[in-house]
Design an enzyme around this catalytic site. Structure first.
Site, PDB file in Angstrom:
ATOM      1  N   ASP A  20       0.825  -1.209   0.000  1.00  0.00           N
ATOM      2  CA  ASP A  20       0.000   0.000   0.000  1.00  0.00           C
ATOM      3  C   ASP A  20       0.859   1.259   0.000  1.00  0.00           C
ATOM      4  O   ASP A  20       1.984   1.250   0.490  1.00  0.00           O
ATOM      5  CB  ASP A  20      -0.864   0.031   1.276  1.00  0.00           C
ATOM      6  CG  ASP A  20      -2.159  -0.722   1.090  1.00  0.00           C
ATOM      7  OD1 ASP A  20      -2.479  -1.096  -0.049  1.00  0.00           O
ATOM      8  OD2 ASP A  20      -2.858  -0.939   2.101  1.00  0.00           O
ATOM      9  N   LYS A  72      -2.300   3.141  -6.218  1.00  0.00           N
ATOM     10  CA  LYS A  72      -1.948   4.404  -6.882  1.00  0.00           C
ATOM     11  C   LYS A  72      -3.149   5.311  -6.886  1.00  0.00           C
ATOM     12  O   LYS A  72      -4.280   4.903  -7.131  1.00  0.00           O
ATOM     13  CB  LYS A  72      -1.550   4.134  -8.332  1.00  0.00           C
ATOM     14  CG  LYS A  72      -0.129   3.639  -8.475  1.00  0.00           C
ATOM     15  CD  LYS A  72       0.315   3.696  -9.938  1.00  0.00           C
ATOM     16  CE  LYS A  72       1.629   2.949 -10.137  1.00  0.00           C
ATOM     17  NZ  LYS A  72       1.499   1.829 -11.031  1.00  0.00           N
ATOM     18  N   GLY A 104      -0.883  -1.333   5.655  1.00  0.00           N
ATOM     19  CA  GLY A 104      -0.561  -0.527   6.828  1.00  0.00           C
ATOM     20  C   GLY A 104      -1.378  -0.977   8.031  1.00  0.00           C
ATOM     21  O   GLY A 104      -2.528  -1.408   7.883  1.00  0.00           O
ATOM     22  N   ASP A 113      -3.119  -3.100  10.657  1.00  0.00           N
ATOM     23  CA  ASP A 113      -3.599  -4.479  10.721  1.00  0.00           C
ATOM     24  C   ASP A 113      -4.549  -4.735   9.555  1.00  0.00           C
ATOM     25  O   ASP A 113      -5.366  -3.866   9.229  1.00  0.00           O
ATOM     26  CB  ASP A 113      -4.356  -4.695  12.033  1.00  0.00           C
ATOM     27  CG  ASP A 113      -4.880  -6.108  12.144  1.00  0.00           C
ATOM     28  OD1 ASP A 113      -4.116  -6.989  12.578  1.00  0.00           O
ATOM     29  OD2 ASP A 113      -6.036  -6.356  11.745  1.00  0.00           O
ATOM     30  N   ILE A 147      -8.782  -4.473  10.175  1.00  0.00           N
ATOM     31  CA  ILE A 147      -9.491  -3.268  10.628  1.00  0.00           C
ATOM     32  C   ILE A 147      -9.539  -2.264   9.484  1.00  0.00           C
ATOM     33  O   ILE A 147      -8.499  -1.824   8.992  1.00  0.00           O
ATOM     34  CB  ILE A 147      -8.780  -2.632  11.847  1.00  0.00           C
ATOM     35  CG1 ILE A 147      -8.863  -3.557  13.046  1.00  0.00           C
ATOM     36  CG2 ILE A 147      -9.366  -1.283  12.175  1.00  0.00           C
ATOM     37  CD1 ILE A 147      -8.362  -2.938  14.333  1.00  0.00           C
ATOM     38  N   MET A 180      -8.481   7.944   9.716  1.00  0.00           N
ATOM     39  CA  MET A 180      -8.735   8.698   8.475  1.00  0.00           C
ATOM     40  C   MET A 180      -9.751   9.810   8.719  1.00  0.00           C
ATOM     41  O   MET A 180     -10.689   9.973   7.969  1.00  0.00           O
ATOM     42  CB  MET A 180      -9.243   7.739   7.384  1.00  0.00           C
ATOM     43  CG  MET A 180      -8.202   6.679   7.018  1.00  0.00           C
ATOM     44  SD  MET A 180      -8.893   5.330   5.996  1.00  0.00           S
ATOM     45  CE  MET A 180      -9.648   4.255   7.245  1.00  0.00           C
TER      46      MET A 180
END
Lengths: 254, 254
Positions: free
Chosen positions: A35, A57, A88, A90, A93, A172
């Site tokens: 990622d 991307k 990134g 885990d 999740i 996020m």
């Protein structure tokens, strides 16, 4: 002879936070798909002669992107490769692991899953702050604060997020932080509830902004973080440091 | 010269799920204090000549036990030792890390925290089931279902736990499982909500029981698990396997 595809958690950023098992899979892989958010120092832990393919991307629509990744995993697995899909944090999740696992099982490719330190736990260790506290913070909840189109979802369980005895971790959540805070305040969260933003948790350039659910959004807007961020909300995040000064927390975290 | 005390997460059970950083700290420690639940195979990863002290002996009252552990950490840190306090899972979830950190800071002993794979993430990897799912399971919450006296707490946020779009993970919830299920059913949870019990997640003798929030408690009572257990509750835990048969999930997990 079919291959095997391992979904491997790369952890929060610091390469030393990989598990021993993740390192073993990385060193056995023929192909590593990684990622955007995985640090180059972690990708470099794969075998030198492994093929390393960046996925995620920008420029694709998310749905195309996921379909394309899944198709690559299936093709490589059917071709007999040992594949690591490096994610990134885990893999279980806020990812799309279920779709990848289902597609691989459907064609009979063996799947392995190697857990990773999720960002919230990396950040808690780095801040030296428990995510839970007896009596004060007994429920720990993780959310993402953006819907498919990037806006704040309208139909979250706001009451659960306003609970004064829960710790809430937002993944996020930078772009929608002001909207989230306004909504929680409208739904009745205590405006003095402590809130932190942690950028690039566990990495050398980790940065922390400390405030309350009311004061944090303008601090974050002014700081304009450009790395991956977490927001911590709840009574458990009122350390002696955050009560006195923002700078001492930032220092403590570096 | 003061020492350093590291609170280190030992992960869910499988020694390969230690982080590289945890292994480094274990190999540098003069003294290792380890919890009951940490596997002997992990304690054995410490330096051969390190002093290894089991803590958390049964028979103490919990409050005495914690005070005693904290006092040992402080004394060893002041004596200049490199100390590892090895905790099952992650040190920052449902532990007493804050008390230990505060006591060590008060006497000027340096503290480090090394995160660990928390049991829920180990179990999710082992089951190959995501804890979250877009739309279906967007909020992930962790609770413990026992109060100081071991009974089910009366004042939890029941509505947050009945939310059909959340995944709930219960730590240390076996003894109170029947009481928790009855309460959630009384508070309006859908009785067909999938529920799993995972015993000794990630270890060789991992065991899984699958049912619904209504059917799981009697299954668990009959199976009488004696290892550490997690309970998973939520729509995300209805795999194709759990829908067809309990045995296939158990097989998949072994």
């Amino acid at each position: 002879q079919k291959g095997v595809v391992a979904l491997v958690g790369a952890g929060p950023g610091d390469p030393e936070l990989l598990t021993l098992k993740a390192l073993r899979f990385l060193q056995e892989a023929d192909v590593v798909l990684y990622d955007d958010l995985v640090s180059p120092r972690i990708v470099a832990m794969a075998r030198r002669d492994a093929e390393k393919i960046p996925v995620g991307k920008r420029g694709y629509r998310p749905s195309c992107r996921q379909d394309h990744i899944t198709a690559q995993l299936v093709a490589l697995g059917l071709a007999g490769k040992k594949v690591v899909r490096l994610k990134g944090g885990d893999p279980m999740i806020f990812g799309r692991a279920n779709e990848e696992i289902a597609a691989l099982r459907a064609v009979g490719v063996r799947v392995e899953v190697v857990p990773g330190i999720t960002a919230a736990l990396g950040a808690a260790a780095s801040l030296q702050m428990s995510l839970t506290e007896r009596d004060k913070a007994r429920r720990l909840q993780f959310i993402t604060a953006h819907a498919h189109d990037g806006s704040l979802p309208d139909d979250m369980d706001w009451r659960a997020l306003c609970d004064p005895r829960a710790s809430s971790i937002v993944y996020m959540g930078v772009k929608t932080l002001q909207a989230l805070a306004s909504r929680l305040l409208a739904e009745g969260i205590d405006p003095t509830t402590p809130a932190l933003l942690i950028e690039r948790a566990t990495q050398r350039d980790e940065r922390v902004l400390a405030g309350t659910i009311e004061s944090l959004p303008p601090l974050v807007a002014a700081a304009a973080p450009d790395g991956p961020c977490l927001v911590f909300i709840g009574a458990a995040f009122a350390s002696p440091e955050t009560e006195t000064s923002k700078d001492s927390v930032i220092e403590a975290a570096l």
